[in-house]
Design a protein around this motif. Structure first.
Motif, mmCIF file in Angstrom:
data_model
loop_
_atom_site.group_PDB
_atom_site.id
_atom_site.type_symbol
_atom_site.label_atom_id
_atom_site.label_comp_id
_atom_site.label_asym_id
_atom_site.label_seq_id
_atom_site.Cartn_x
_atom_site.Cartn_y
_atom_site.Cartn_z
ATOM 1 N N LEU A 58 0.837 -1.213 0.000
ATOM 2 C CA LEU A 58 0.000 0.000 0.000
ATOM 3 C C LEU A 58 0.868 1.257 0.000
ATOM 4 N N ARG A 59 1.556 1.528 1.106
ATOM 5 C CA ARG A 59 2.553 2.606 1.192
ATOM 6 C C ARG A 59 3.562 2.155 2.241
ATOM 7 N N ILE A 63 0.682 -0.305 6.655
ATOM 8 C CA ILE A 63 0.015 -1.414 7.344
ATOM 9 C C ILE A 63 0.586 -1.531 8.767
ATOM 10 N N GLU A 95 2.934 7.492 9.365
ATOM 11 C CA GLU A 95 1.658 6.851 9.022
ATOM 12 C C GLU A 95 0.710 6.766 10.221
ATOM 13 N N ALA A 102 5.100 13.165 5.513
ATOM 14 C CA ALA A 102 5.090 11.840 4.892
ATOM 15 C C ALA A 102 6.398 11.654 4.147
ATOM 16 N N LEU A 104 7.987 10.308 0.707
ATOM 17 C CA LEU A 104 7.672 9.960 -0.677
ATOM 18 C C LEU A 104 8.849 9.219 -1.309
ATOM 19 N N ARG A 105 8.601 8.641 -2.491
ATOM 20 C CA ARG A 105 9.675 8.051 -3.283
ATOM 21 C C ARG A 105 10.794 9.076 -3.486
ATOM 22 N N LYS B 40 -3.204 4.627 -7.866
ATOM 23 C CA LYS B 40 -3.528 3.234 -7.571
ATOM 24 C C LYS B 40 -5.018 3.045 -7.716
ATOM 25 N N LEU B 65 -6.973 4.144 6.183
ATOM 26 C CA LEU B 65 -5.884 3.299 5.686
ATOM 27 C C LEU B 65 -5.534 3.495 4.212
#
Lengths: 220, 80
Positions: A58-59, A63, A95, A102, A104-105, B40, B65
């Protein structure tokens, strides 16, 4: 000093964290699995290690950030316990909302793996007090998603409140204002992409990370 | 019932992957491509028969989420 390392499926710096804490504090940390709903009592430090928790699905850190143990980590942080998130651990802390912004890539799209030059941006914190003033240090980085992002207003606030702990000496991943490590407002949660736990023994290429742990021991 | 969730980076958030794709398309002769953004698509199978309720639940899932609203925005489509 009593410490714990959180372990997720896919963590791979948990043993480095364990060994660094054992070396620096003189006692081995508790290793706490992600499904735990209790943390050991009386912790002086919780470390959220690097790796690829839950495959970074997901990122990065998404999770893991919602796992049972992180609810306990959030509670402990709210109670004032110091929390150090490194690399994937930093991503997990953003998260969960324990830290602003956040990751990022990397702007260059490359995985960056080297010893990065950092400036200690604030040496008046419980994580950096053992550095002598605005020092230039070398700490290993190894990440793909280390490009720190926050809106301009948040960045201004972070800088104004002294919440930026470390800055890259030069741009390596596109991070806003070259931020390598940030703290929460209260100053008891630090997230950083560079790995201080990999820099505690000169035999491993440098010992500039020792002061992070010395700072925490001084404050504990 | 299915919910299709589209997640993309907010405007203004750098998307290096999108940039690389746009650059590669230009290299293939598609000079008209001036930008690309990568997102996505997440398809959820839902037991709920009530579309309005499902939409609200999925929005909650996005906030909790599926999207990181610091950097991403989302859009939900409910399919019968």
């Amino acid at each position: 000093m009593k410490s714990a390392v959180i372990v997720f499926p896919g963590s791979n710096c948990d043993r480095d964290a364990h060994d660094a804490l054992a070396l620096m504090t003189g006692s081995a940390p508790s290793m706490v699995w992600h499904r735990e709903t209790d943390l050991p009592a009386g912790l002086d430090l919780i470390m959220v290690p690097g790796g690829f928790s839950y495959g970074d699905y997901l990122r990065s850190g998404a999770i893991a950030g919602r796992s049972p143990v992180m609810r306990e980590v959030a509670k402990a942080a709210e109670g004032g316990t110091p929390v150090l998130g490194v690399c994937n651990g930093f991503q997990v802390l953003t998260e969960t909302g324990l830290l602003p912004g956040a990751l990022l890539r990397n702007a260059g799209l490359n995985f960056v793996c080297k010893i990065a030059d950092l400036d200690v941006a604030n040496s008046q914190t419980r994580f950096t007090a053992a550095y002598s003033g605005p020092a230039r240090i070398g700490i290993p980085v190894a990440h793909h998603d280390g490009n720190y992002f926050a809106d301009e207003e948040t960045l201004d606030r972070l800088e104004g409140e002294g919440q930026v702990a470390f800055r890259y000496a030069e741009d390596i991943n596109g991070s806003a204002r070259r931020i390598a490590g940030v703290m929460n407002e209260r100053g008891n949660v630090l997230g950083m992409m560079p790995h201080p736990e990999r820099a505690v023994d000169p035999v491993l290429g440098g010992a500039d990370g020792r002061a992070v742990f010395e700072s925490l021991m001084g404050a504990a | 019932m299915k919910a299709v969730v589209h997640v993309e980076l907010k405007p203004g958030v750098l998307d290096p992957q999108g940039k690389a794709i746009a650059h590669a398309l230009n290299g293939l002769g598609f000079e008209d491509v001036s930008g690309a953004r990568v997102g996505k698509v997440i398809t959820l199978d839902l037991g709920d028969a009530d579309a309005a309720n499902a939409e609200q639940r999925v929005a909650e899932m996005c906030e909790k989420l599926l999207a990181n609203t610091v950097i991403e925005r989302y859009r939900v489509e409910i399919e019968g």
